[in-house]
Scaffold this motif. Structure first.
Motif, PDB file in Angstrom:
ATOM      1  N   VAL A   1    -140.220 -26.645  27.795  1.00  0.00           N
ATOM      2  CA  VAL A   1    -141.160 -25.945  26.922  1.00  0.00           C
ATOM      3  C   VAL A   1    -141.587 -24.629  27.524  1.00  0.00           C
ATOM      4  O   VAL A   1    -141.538 -23.577  26.895  1.00  0.00           O
ATOM      5  CB  VAL A   1    -142.402 -26.840  26.660  1.00  0.00           C
ATOM      6  N   SER A   2    -141.951 -24.678  28.794  1.00  0.00           N
ATOM      7  CA  SER A   2    -142.426 -23.446  29.428  1.00  0.00           C
ATOM      8  C   SER A   2    -141.310 -22.446  29.624  1.00  0.00           C
ATOM      9  O   SER A   2    -141.526 -21.239  29.613  1.00  0.00           O
ATOM     10  CB  SER A   2    -143.042 -23.794  30.796  1.00  0.00           C
ATOM     11  N   GLY A   3    -140.088 -22.986  29.833  1.00  0.00           N
ATOM     12  CA  GLY A   3    -138.991 -22.050  30.068  1.00  0.00           C
ATOM     13  C   GLY A   3    -138.273 -21.618  28.821  1.00  0.00           C
ATOM     14  O   GLY A   3    -137.297 -20.896  28.900  1.00  0.00           O
ATOM     15  N   LEU A   4    -138.751 -22.113  27.645  1.00  0.00           N
ATOM     16  CA  LEU A   4    -138.050 -21.773  26.407  1.00  0.00           C
ATOM     17  C   LEU A   4    -138.191 -20.298  26.083  1.00  0.00           C
ATOM     18  O   LEU A   4    -137.239 -19.624  25.728  1.00  0.00           O
ATOM     19  CB  LEU A   4    -138.596 -22.641  25.265  1.00  0.00           C
ATOM     20  N   ASN A   5    -139.468 -19.813  26.250  1.00  0.00           N
ATOM     21  CA  ASN A   5    -139.681 -18.404  25.901  1.00  0.00           C
ATOM     22  C   ASN A   5    -138.888 -17.485  26.837  1.00  0.00           C
ATOM     23  O   ASN A   5    -138.328 -16.473  26.413  1.00  0.00           O
ATOM     24  CB  ASN A   5    -141.176 -18.078  25.982  1.00  0.00           C
ATOM     25  N   SER A   6    -138.893 -17.830  28.126  1.00  0.00           N
ATOM     26  CA  SER A   6    -138.138 -16.980  29.057  1.00  0.00           C
ATOM     27  C   SER A   6    -136.645 -17.004  28.741  1.00  0.00           C
ATOM     28  O   SER A   6    -135.956 -15.990  28.856  1.00  0.00           O
ATOM     29  CB  SER A   6    -138.357 -17.450  30.501  1.00  0.00           C
ATOM     30  N   SER A   7    -136.114 -18.132  28.313  1.00  0.00           N
ATOM     31  CA  SER A   7    -134.686 -18.223  27.960  1.00  0.00           C
ATOM     32  C   SER A   7    -134.389 -17.386  26.732  1.00  0.00           C
ATOM     33  O   SER A   7    -133.361 -16.698  26.661  1.00  0.00           O
ATOM     34  CB  SER A   7    -134.316 -19.684  27.702  1.00  0.00           C
ATOM     35  N   LEU A   8    -135.311 -17.423  25.743  1.00  0.00           N
ATOM     36  CA  LEU A   8    -135.090 -16.635  24.534  1.00  0.00           C
ATOM     37  C   LEU A   8    -135.142 -15.154  24.848  1.00  0.00           C
ATOM     38  O   LEU A   8    -134.378 -14.356  24.296  1.00  0.00           O
ATOM     39  CB  LEU A   8    -136.145 -16.996  23.477  1.00  0.00           C
ATOM     40  N   LYS A   9    -136.034 -14.780  25.743  1.00  0.00           N
ATOM     41  CA  LYS A   9    -136.126 -13.350  26.094  1.00  0.00           C
ATOM     42  C   LYS A   9    -134.870 -12.884  26.822  1.00  0.00           C
ATOM     43  O   LYS A   9    -134.399 -11.763  26.612  1.00  0.00           O
ATOM     44  CB  LYS A   9    -137.360 -13.135  26.983  1.00  0.00           C
ATOM     45  N   GLU A  10    -134.311 -13.774  27.669  1.00  0.00           N
ATOM     46  CA  GLU A  10    -133.063 -13.395  28.362  1.00  0.00           C
ATOM     47  C   GLU A  10    -131.931 -13.201  27.354  1.00  0.00           C
ATOM     48  O   GLU A  10    -131.144 -12.253  27.448  1.00  0.00           O
ATOM     49  CB  GLU A  10    -132.690 -14.463  29.379  1.00  0.00           C
TER      50      GLU A  10
ATOM     51  N   GLN B   1    -135.427 -32.531  20.264  1.00  0.00           N
ATOM     52  CA  GLN B   1    -135.184 -31.703  19.079  1.00  0.00           C
ATOM     53  C   GLN B   1    -134.976 -30.253  19.465  1.00  0.00           C
ATOM     54  O   GLN B   1    -134.119 -29.554  18.915  1.00  0.00           O
ATOM     55  CB  GLN B   1    -136.384 -31.826  18.126  1.00  0.00           C
ATOM     56  N   LEU B   2    -135.778 -29.807  20.448  1.00  0.00           N
ATOM     57  CA  LEU B   2    -135.607 -28.421  20.906  1.00  0.00           C
ATOM     58  C   LEU B   2    -134.209 -28.213  21.509  1.00  0.00           C
ATOM     59  O   LEU B   2    -133.553 -27.191  21.280  1.00  0.00           O
ATOM     60  CB  LEU B   2    -136.693 -28.086  21.955  1.00  0.00           C
ATOM     61  N   TYR B   3    -133.718 -29.162  22.268  1.00  0.00           N
ATOM     62  CA  TYR B   3    -132.378 -29.018  22.902  1.00  0.00           C
ATOM     63  C   TYR B   3    -131.274 -29.030  21.846  1.00  0.00           C
ATOM     64  O   TYR B   3    -130.305 -28.284  21.909  1.00  0.00           O
ATOM     65  CB  TYR B   3    -132.161 -30.141  23.915  1.00  0.00           C
ATOM     66  N   LEU B   4    -131.507 -29.887  20.802  1.00  0.00           N
ATOM     67  CA  LEU B   4    -130.520 -29.945  19.731  1.00  0.00           C
ATOM     68  C   LEU B   4    -130.445 -28.628  18.981  1.00  0.00           C
ATOM     69  O   LEU B   4    -129.361 -28.138  18.637  1.00  0.00           O
ATOM     70  CB  LEU B   4    -130.867 -31.095  18.775  1.00  0.00           C
ATOM     71  N   GLU B   5    -131.621 -28.023  18.741  1.00  0.00           N
ATOM     72  CA  GLU B   5    -131.641 -26.754  18.033  1.00  0.00           C
ATOM     73  C   GLU B   5    -130.992 -25.653  18.861  1.00  0.00           C
ATOM     74  O   GLU B   5    -130.313 -24.771  18.333  1.00  0.00           O
ATOM     75  CB  GLU B   5    -133.075 -26.380  17.677  1.00  0.00           C
ATOM     76  N   SER B   6    -131.241 -25.692  20.174  1.00  0.00           N
ATOM     77  CA  SER B   6    -130.610 -24.667  21.026  1.00  0.00           C
ATOM     78  C   SER B   6    -129.085 -24.788  21.005  1.00  0.00           C
ATOM     79  O   SER B   6    -128.346 -23.775  21.003  1.00  0.00           O
ATOM     80  CB  SER B   6    -131.124 -24.789  22.456  1.00  0.00           C
ATOM     81  N   LEU B   7    -128.587 -26.033  20.964  1.00  0.00           N
ATOM     82  CA  LEU B   7    -127.121 -26.219  20.889  1.00  0.00           C
ATOM     83  C   LEU B   7    -126.568 -25.690  19.574  1.00  0.00           C
ATOM     84  O   LEU B   7    -125.502 -25.058  19.538  1.00  0.00           O
ATOM     85  CB  LEU B   7    -126.765 -27.696  21.042  1.00  0.00           C
ATOM     86  N   GLN B   8    -127.285 -25.971  18.492  1.00  0.00           N
ATOM     87  CA  GLN B   8    -126.837 -25.482  17.192  1.00  0.00           C
ATOM     88  C   GLN B   8    -126.849 -23.961  17.128  1.00  0.00           C
ATOM     89  O   GLN B   8    -125.958 -23.349  16.535  1.00  0.00           O
ATOM     90  CB  GLN B   8    -127.724 -26.079  16.084  1.00  0.00           C
ATOM     91  N   GLN B   9    -127.915 -23.363  17.730  1.00  0.00           N
ATOM     92  CA  GLN B   9    -127.957 -21.904  17.757  1.00  0.00           C
ATOM     93  C   GLN B   9    -126.791 -21.324  18.553  1.00  0.00           C
ATOM     94  O   GLN B   9    -126.145 -20.340  18.158  1.00  0.00           O
ATOM     95  CB  GLN B   9    -129.302 -21.448  18.376  1.00  0.00           C
ATOM     96  N   GLU B  10    -126.493 -21.921  19.662  1.00  0.00           N
ATOM     97  CA  GLU B  10    -125.363 -21.458  20.484  1.00  0.00           C
ATOM     98  C   GLU B  10    -124.051 -21.619  19.741  1.00  0.00           C
ATOM     99  O   GLU B  10    -123.137 -20.776  19.823  1.00  0.00           O
ATOM    100  CB  GLU B  10    -125.322 -22.229  21.798  1.00  0.00           C
TER     101      GLU B  10
END
Length: 769
Positions: A298-307, A367-376
């Motif tokens: 959760v905390s690292g989600l925003n930093s990953s999106l910014k990268e 759910q967050l990990y699943l969405e990140s996989l779908q986005q990728e």
């Protein structure tokens, strides 16, 4: 008692000699060339000598012919027909020499020779009226031969024949001078023409080369902007390889993402517990490049999106500079940037619960990990689409450049070939300019023409030809004589043509010693008067042949008829001597005098013709005991004719005569019948049907062949059992060494027999066959 009937019981009607004139033998005279030579050697020799004489006469009448000889070394041209090294023409030496031989006798050279002033000084040519024809009539040109018999390269032999020995050499000198003059003129003309042709070819190629180079320059001006020469194909190939590699990596990553998403969605669908789901997410992330950590998710989600946002911005700048603002890939990337920006803004807004002072709900990590996989996965799909479009575009550009590059290579190769041809022509032009007289055909006299020597006529050749012609004509005459003469030439020829065995051969002979006054037997019966003589031994050999005339010795003939074609052939003498030698062997022999027309046996044995005989016996007026007379020879009896009958044929063809023969066969071991000749009357043919064997006697005489054939045909027509033939006399071409005389003397003669040998070669020759 034997009684003859008056009925005509003869087995064949009367025939005359004329009935047999059309007799055709199974085998005609045999033609033997060696025999022709031997029989007519003097004729052939005479015609050969005549041929020699005529040949010598022809030699003396012929005008002499002289011949002069010269030898030339001919070096054919070495230059090429076309001044291009790649297509140099080659011509064999033999072809060149054949051309030169034709050229020397051509009108081009002969006409030059005729115009030579020296030719007017040669009387034999000027007096001919047609100098060119006179030269060609005596001139011959051939290619010389080496010592091994093969044709010598580059050497010609010239010969001239004429009636004057001195003129022959002078004519050859004029012809050779004309030939060399013609070659010199031709060589100079060819050199000038060659220079002109090569110069014209050089100018033509130079203009063609300039035109092709100008067309190539115009072609290069139309080259595409992205074409970089030969390196273009390498750059395009590397670029296509890079795009293909990127496409392959995206496809692999996409396959992995789809598998991970499918695994998580399947677990959520079946209501799997949260701890199990988190564990599954950890296992999936462990196989990926970025590990999954629930505490940092959760905390690292925003930093990953910014990268990711920063990465997309960098890629946007690169695509904008490379493809421009309207490129589909850039538009798609900008859309993703907007989506990523909105997502970060939403994550940075404070939660309503946190603002109310309460505790924020715990995010759904799975759910967050699943969405990140779908986005990728979506990003990978978009990148794959863009790479496919880029690959197709690069491939289309590459095909267009390949066509241009192929055209470029074709033009360069054409220019290179034209340049090579041009350089070759320039090189040859330089060579010809240095030596204009190069090439052509050069000649050198090896053997100078000299005084002619006599070649015709040749004495040996002329005389030998005359001799051969004479011998050939003589042989032809001899062969014609041989073929026209149908008489027998030898005993072997008679045997072959009549297809009969020859039992023996004898000549006329009488007893050499003085006959005792007590003997009444005629001197021709040499077997009685001189039993130790060679002549008597010859009759004994004939007796042996008759004894063994059949394979079965137990069935040897006992009733034997002796006949001949014509009267006077010597039948009675043969029967008398043969009866004596058979009686001397210990057999009881009776001689039947069946020649009722001209009987001779009674006189030979000294018995009176007034005694009863065969006629009385067959007529029934006498008994056999009264008719058969004993002779002076032991074991030998004679049945004479007695009184001559008026119907001899009827008597001999009657059953009484056949019955008489049966009686005689029972009482005696051998019965010898002296029958009439075959051709004048039919008596002998009638008797031949009743006996066990017939011996035909042929006397050597003119036209024996026709008579012998007619006799054999008559015997064959009645089915007579012919045992063989006996020859009376000697053929003119027969040698004594082939007869019984030579055989007996060399093989078995003793001193007693040698003393009794006759001096004449015509005593007796018997061949047991």
């Amino acid at each position: 008692m034997i009684v003859a009937t008056n009925e005509n019981n003869s087995l064949m009607s009367r025939r005359t000699i004329a009935d047999e004139d059309d007799f055709e033998s199974a085998a005609g005279p045999q033609f033997d060339p060696m025999q022709v030579v031997l029989h007519h050697k003097w004729l052939i020799l005479a015609t050969g000598l005549i041929g020699i004489a005529l040949g010598y006469l022809y030699y003396t009448r012929q005008a002499p012919v002289y011949e002069s000889f010269a030898s030339l070394l001919v070096v054919p041209e070495k230059s090429n027909n076309l001044p291009i090294e790649m297509i140099e023409s080659t011509r064999s030496v033999d072809d060149s020499m054949s051309t030169q031989m034709i050229l020397i006798r051509s009108s081009l050279v002969i006409d030059k020779a005729v115009k030579n002033p020296d030719l007017a000084k040669i009387p034999s040519i000027t007096s001919s009226g047609n100098a060119a024809a006179a030269i060609l009539g005596g001139l011959s040109v051939t290619q010389a031969r080496a010592s091994n018999g093969n044709l010598a390269d580059e050497i010609l032999e010239l010969r001239y024949r004429g009636g004057n020995a001195e003129d022959c050499g002078r004519v050859l000198q004029v012809v050779i001078a004309a030939y060399q003059e013609f070659l010199g003129e031709t060589r100079q003309s060819i050199s000038s023409e060659t220079v002109e042709l090569i110069t014209n070819a050089k100018d033509s190629l130079l203009g063609e080369l300039s035109k092709k180079e100008q067309e190539y320059r115009e072609f290069r001006k139309q080259a595409p902007p992205n074409w970089q020469g030969e390196a273009s194909s390498t750059i395009r190939g590397d670029r296509l390889a890079q795009i293909e590699s990127a496409r392959t990596g995206i496809l692999i990553t996409t396959s992995k993402l789809k598998a991970q998403i499918a695994a998580l969605e399947q677990a959520l669908k079946h209501g799997t517990r949260r701890d199990v789901l988190e564990l599954l997410a950890k296992q999936i992330s462990a196989s990926s490049e970025t590990a999954f950590n629930p505490e940092l998710s959760v905390s690292g989600l925003n930093s990953s999106l910014k990268e990711q946002l920063n990465t997309l911005k960098i890629e946007e700048k690169i695509l904008s500079e490379r493809f421009g603002a309207r490129h589909p890939r850039l538009i798609d990337l900008q859309r993703r940037l907007r989506f990523m920006t909105e997502l970060i803004e939403e994550e940075e807004q404070p939660n309503e619960i946190q603002l109310a002072g309460g505790e924020a709900p715990k995010p759904d990590i799975v759910q967050l990990y699943l969405e990140s996989l779908q986005q990728e996965l979506a990003v990978n799909s978009q990148e794959n689409t863009e790479l496919n479009a880029a690959f197709e575009k690069e491939l289309e550009v590459s095909r267009g450049l390949e066509e241009y590059e192929s055209e470029n290579m074709t033009r360069l190769a054409d220019i290179a070939r034209t340049t090579e041809l041009f350089d070759g022509i320039v090189k040859r032009l330089q060579e010809i300019s240095l030596v204009k007289d190069a090439g052509g055909t050069y000649t050198q006299i090896i053997a100078q023409p000299g005084h002619g020597f006599k070649v015709l006529p040749r004495l040996t050749t002329t005389v030998a030809s005359g001799m051969l012609l004479g011998v050939a004509l003589g042989f032809a005459f001899a062969a014609a004589i041989e073929l026209s003469n149908r008489d027998f030439r030898s005993v072997d020829e008679l045997s072959k043509q009549l297809q009969i065995s020859v039992l023996g051969q004898f000549a006329d002979g009488r007893a050499k010693q003085k006959i005792s006054n007590a003997s009444i037997v005629h001197s021709t019966v040499v077997t009685h008067h001189e039993p130790q003589s060679l002549l008597a031994e010859a009759y004994r050999s004939l007796r042996t042949c008759l004894y063994f005339s059949t394979k079965d010795l137990k069935k040897s003939p006992r009733v034997i008829q002796i006949t001949s074609p014509m009267p006077g052939d010597g039948k009675s003498t043969l029967v008398a001597n043969l009866g004596v030698v058979m009686a001397q062997s210990g057999k009881r022999v009776v001689v039947v005098e069946a020649d009722l027309r001209k009987p001779r046996l009674a006189n030979i044995f000294g018995i009176s013709n007034n005694t009863p005989g065969i006629v009385s016996l067959l007529s029934g007026v006498a008994d056999p005991e009264d008719s058969i007379m004993a002779t002076e020879v032991a074991n030998l009896w004679l049945l004479p004719v007695g009184k001559r009958p008026e119907n001899p044929s009827e008597l001999l063809g009657s059953p009484a005569f056949q019955e008489l023969l049966e009686i005689l066969r029972e009482q005696f071991d051998l019965v010898l019948i002296d029958s009439p000749p075959l051709l004048p009357v039919t008596d002998a043919s009638v008797i031949a049907t009743m006996v066990e064997g017939v011996v035909c006697l042929f006397k050597v005489r003119k036209n024996l062949s026709a008579a012998a054939r007619a006799s054999m045909k008559r015997l064959q027509s009645v089915g007579a059992p012919v045992l063989g033939a006996v020859i009376h006399g000697q053929f003119q071409r027969q040698s004594d060494k082939h007869g019984y005389y030579g055989y007996y003397y060399n093989g078995y003669g003793d001193s007693e027999y040698k003393d009794s040998l006759p001096q004449e070669s015509s005593e007796l020759l018997v061949n047991a066959r």
